[in-house]
Design a protein around this motif. Structure first.
Motif, mmCIF file in Angstrom:
data_model
loop_
_atom_site.group_PDB
_atom_site.id
_atom_site.type_symbol
_atom_site.label_atom_id
_atom_site.label_comp_id
_atom_site.label_asym_id
_atom_site.label_seq_id
_atom_site.Cartn_x
_atom_site.Cartn_y
_atom_site.Cartn_z
ATOM 1 N N GLY A 45 0.821 -1.213 0.000
ATOM 2 C CA GLY A 45 0.000 0.000 0.000
ATOM 3 C C GLY A 45 0.850 1.257 0.000
ATOM 4 O O GLY A 45 0.579 2.217 -0.741
ATOM 5 N N PHE A 46 1.877 1.271 0.833
ATOM 6 C CA PHE A 46 2.785 2.420 0.903
ATOM 7 C C PHE A 46 3.448 2.679 -0.451
ATOM 8 O O PHE A 46 3.466 3.810 -0.950
ATOM 9 N N LEU A 47 3.999 1.641 -1.064
ATOM 10 C CA LEU A 47 4.703 1.820 -2.329
ATOM 11 C C LEU A 47 3.751 2.264 -3.440
ATOM 12 O O LEU A 47 4.112 3.114 -4.273
ATOM 13 N N ARG A 48 2.540 1.744 -3.452
ATOM 14 C CA ARG A 48 1.562 2.184 -4.462
ATOM 15 C C ARG A 48 1.180 3.643 -4.237
ATOM 16 O O ARG A 48 1.051 4.415 -5.181
ATOM 17 N N ASP A 49 0.985 4.019 -2.972
ATOM 18 C CA ASP A 49 0.663 5.415 -2.662
ATOM 19 C C ASP A 49 1.822 6.341 -3.027
ATOM 20 O O ASP A 49 1.610 7.455 -3.523
ATOM 21 N N MET A 50 3.069 5.906 -2.783
ATOM 22 C CA MET A 50 4.238 6.717 -3.147
ATOM 23 C C MET A 50 4.318 6.868 -4.663
ATOM 24 O O MET A 50 4.608 7.962 -5.167
ATOM 25 N N ALA A 51 4.068 5.792 -5.393
ATOM 26 C CA ALA A 51 4.084 5.872 -6.857
ATOM 27 C C ALA A 51 3.032 6.871 -7.336
ATOM 28 O O ALA A 51 3.307 7.697 -8.222
ATOM 29 N N ALA A 52 1.858 6.833 -6.750
ATOM 30 C CA ALA A 52 0.798 7.774 -7.130
ATOM 31 C C ALA A 52 1.210 9.206 -6.788
ATOM 32 O O ALA A 52 0.960 10.132 -7.575
ATOM 33 N N ALA A 53 1.848 9.404 -5.640
ATOM 34 C CA ALA A 53 2.276 10.742 -5.247
ATOM 35 C C ALA A 53 3.323 11.281 -6.214
ATOM 36 O O ALA A 53 3.279 12.449 -6.609
ATOM 37 N N VAL A 54 4.256 10.447 -6.620
ATOM 38 C CA VAL A 54 5.300 10.863 -7.555
ATOM 39 C C VAL A 54 4.715 11.112 -8.945
ATOM 40 O O VAL A 54 5.107 12.051 -9.639
ATOM 41 N N ASP A 55 3.764 10.281 -9.352
ATOM 42 C CA ASP A 55 3.153 10.451 -10.670
ATOM 43 C C ASP A 55 2.376 11.758 -10.784
ATOM 44 O O ASP A 55 2.145 12.243 -11.882
ATOM 45 N N LYS A 56 1.973 12.351 -9.659
ATOM 46 C CA LYS A 56 1.188 13.580 -9.678
ATOM 47 C C LYS A 56 2.048 14.838 -9.808
ATOM 48 O O LYS A 56 1.526 15.922 -9.981
ATOM 49 N N ILE A 57 3.358 14.687 -9.739
ATOM 50 C CA ILE A 57 4.234 15.855 -9.809
ATOM 51 C C ILE A 57 4.232 16.399 -11.230
ATOM 52 O O ILE A 57 4.488 15.670 -12.192
ATOM 53 N N GLU A 58 3.932 17.675 -11.353
ATOM 54 C CA GLU A 58 3.888 18.330 -12.656
ATOM 55 C C GLU A 58 5.244 18.970 -12.941
ATOM 56 O O GLU A 58 5.903 19.460 -12.036
ATOM 57 N N PRO A 59 5.641 18.989 -14.213
ATOM 58 C CA PRO A 59 6.897 19.676 -14.547
ATOM 59 C C PRO A 59 6.762 21.171 -14.285
ATOM 60 O O PRO A 59 5.671 21.737 -14.417
ATOM 61 N N LEU A 60 7.854 21.803 -13.946
ATOM 62 C CA LEU A 60 7.867 23.244 -13.701
ATOM 63 C C LEU A 60 7.732 23.997 -15.014
ATOM 64 O O LEU A 60 8.341 23.630 -16.023
ATOM 65 N N ALA A 61 6.936 25.038 -14.990
ATOM 66 C CA ALA A 61 6.791 25.884 -16.189
ATOM 67 C C ALA A 61 7.989 26.841 -16.237
ATOM 68 O O ALA A 61 8.405 27.368 -15.215
ATOM 69 N N HIS A 62 8.535 27.040 -17.380
ATOM 70 C CA HIS A 62 9.679 27.947 -17.526
ATOM 71 C C HIS A 62 9.279 29.202 -18.244
ATOM 72 O O HIS A 62 8.541 29.300 -19.091
#
Length: 168
Positions: A151-168
């Motif tokens: 559960g922890f690893l799946r939640d961490m994967a979901a948290a990382v997948d939600k990171i948006e690239p920074l706009a430049h």
């Protein structure tokens, strides 16, 4: 690489006991990722292959074990590479003796890719002992611990997948 539970998180606030525990978990996860990265570098060096080559071989071996065929197009989609890059990759893997091109069983215009027996043996020889140790560690978890870790690893994967690239 051994985890150091009292090591501070260089950018995480640790102003509560819960956040201190979280930093310990994140540090341990970072240590694992560093160890896994080092293992992948050693494996690439041992097998004289690039990272994409190894990943392609892994996907082909998994498909073979599941009784599925993969076309170059299927493999390119899994790897996220262009058809031109896929052609170069397949040519390289065929030349090295890790992959063979075979006619598609129902579409005579298409090809399927298969890992060679030698590549399966080489991967098992190179990674077999490490995989055995990893399974041993995971099998030592209780059912509840296993559920928590998954559960922890799946939640961490979901948290990382939600990171948006920074706009430049």
């Amino acid at each position: 690489m051994n985890a150091q539970p009292d090591r501070p998180g260089y950018w995480y606030a640790q102003d509560t006991p819960a956040k201190e525990r979280a930093v310990q978990v994140l540090n341990a996860l970072r240590d694992y990722r560093a160890s896994e990265g080092a293992m992948r570098r050693r494996t690439r060096a041992t097998m004289s292959m690039g990272e994409t080559d190894l990943l392609a071989l892994r996907y082909l071996l998994e498909a073979q074990a599941q009784g599925r065929d993969l076309s170059p197009k299927d493999l390119a989609a899994k790897l996220g590479i262009t058809s031109a890059s896929m052609t170069t990759l397949v040519d390289r893997l065929v030349r090295s003796g890790h992959v063979s091109r075979e006619p598609h069983p129902t579409d005579r215009r298409a090809l399927i890719l298969r890992p060679t027996q030698g590549s399966d043996h080489e991967v098992r020889k190179t990674l077999g002992e490490m995989h055995r140790r990893m399974v041993e560690v995971a099998a030592a978890l209780s059912p509840k611990e296993s559920e928590t870790v998954v559960g922890f690893l799946r939640d961490m994967a979901a948290a990382v997948d939600k990171i948006e690239p920074l706009a430049h």
